[in-house]
Design an enzyme around this catalytic site. Structure first.
Site: not given
Ligand code: AMP
Ligand code: MG
Length: 327
Positions: A66, A119, A124, A262
């Protein structure tokens, strides 16, 4: 692929050690709201350690990560880079800042026939909140995920120090505590066939997955419990290890395209535990399109037996929403 798995496990264990140290140093009361420095240090540190390890074991394998070190190399980032250097030194990896940037940039490769995807810290927001996050590493060969290691520092008991899930395609999934790699056991997805008893997990962040749509789906399926909200690919690990039966990632923003890092590790961990992974139309995830899952929309994960039912409800919810919107 056994050598690849062993190397990946060693790399991920080292990276989660660094992330845990940095996360523990975050003082919630002191951290300014927009201070992302801990996550930045852990993110780069994690990518540096994993890329260093893979470079030694598989020098010809590119890594699609990433992060890259372009901004880190700017003179004004010297302090940051120093803090990363110190974190690596504390883990017994003595290197000058230039070498660390080179390791990080080994992760800026493009996808090809055989590559790793990383990743360095997935989730984060969870990392900063002191909640779940993951270090996710997978080997993709000819568009198929062959090896996966998913380090989840927030899962398991406190004595475990986190859980590390490992899978080789065709050989099942295993998990071991971060504190005791030798103490591994097989990971098997839940055998639940009564959908009303299924437990759903989803993102904490409503910006990453539509909570409204998952609520509609949960009602249509008759789920009896509230969704479990977790950051990162810890959701894949939770379904694989029978802690939930369903994980939904439902697009909020129609322009967003899922990134391979991811989902690569998480998807193999689930499918090798007996679970099923597809997009919101029931199509398998296609890891042959470069850095993104451009041929897929959203993600649906289940324990396996419930998959068709869940995908049907997900697809029906799209129709309902379209008609609600007047389309
Ligand atoms: P989560 O921890 O399940 O909320 O997912 C985290 C991941 O969601 C991150 O690694 C991002 O790459 C991804 N992400 C960032 N922005 C968005 C978005 N607008 N829609 C969906 N996934 C996203
Ligand atoms: Mg991620």
């Amino acid at each position: 692929m056994v050598n690849e798995l062993r190397a990946a496990e060693t790399a991920v264990r080292q990276a989660i050690g660094l992330c845990q140290t940095v996360q523990a140093s975050i003082d919630g009361g002191v951290l300014e709201k927009n201070d992302r420095s801990p996550v930045t240090i852990a993110d780069f540190g994690s990518q540096a350690l994993v890329c260093r390890s893979l470079a030694a074991d598989f020098p010809n394998d590119p890594v699609v990560g990433e992060e890259d070190a372009q901004t880190l190399r700017q003179p004004e980032q010297a302090d940051f880079l120093d803090r990363i250097t110190q974190q690596l030194a504390a883990r017994g990896v003595d290197a000058d800042p230039e070498t660390i940037c080179d390791w990080i940039d080994r992760g800026a490769a493009d996808p090809c026939d055989r590559f790793w995807t990383l990743d360095p810290i997935d989730g984060t927001k969870g990392f900063l909140r002191g909640d779940q996050y993951a270090v996710a590493l997978a080997l993709i060969v000819d568009g198929q995920v062959e090896v996966a290691v998913l380090g989840c520092p927030g899962l398991g008991s406190p004595e475990d120090g986190g859980l590390v899930f490992s899978a080789i395609r065709g050989s099942g999934t295993r998990v071991a505590p971060a504190s005791d790699p030798a103490d591994s056991r097989p990971v098997v997805a839940s055998d639940c066939t009564d959908v009303t008893q299924a437990r759903l997990c989803e993102s904490v962040e409503a910006a990453h997955s539509s909570h409204d749509r998952s609520k509609t789906i949960a009602q249509a399926l008759g789920l009896e419990t509230d969704p479990l909200k977790l950051d990162s690919q810890a959701k894949y690990a939770t379904v694989a290890d029978s802690g939930a039966e369903i994980y939904l990632k439902l697009p909020v923003d129609s322009d967003y395209v899922e990134k391979i890092w991811d989902h690569a590790a998480g998807s193999l961990v689930v499918s090798e535990s007996g679970g099923t992974v597809s997009d919101t139309f029931g199509k398998p995830l296609d890891f042959s399109c470069g850095r993104t899952l451009s041929e897929n929309i959203g993600v649906v994960v289940s324990n396996g037996p419930l998959h068709e039912q869940v995908v049907a409800a997900v697809m029906a919810s799209a129709t309902t929403r379209d008609s609600d919107d007047g389309h």
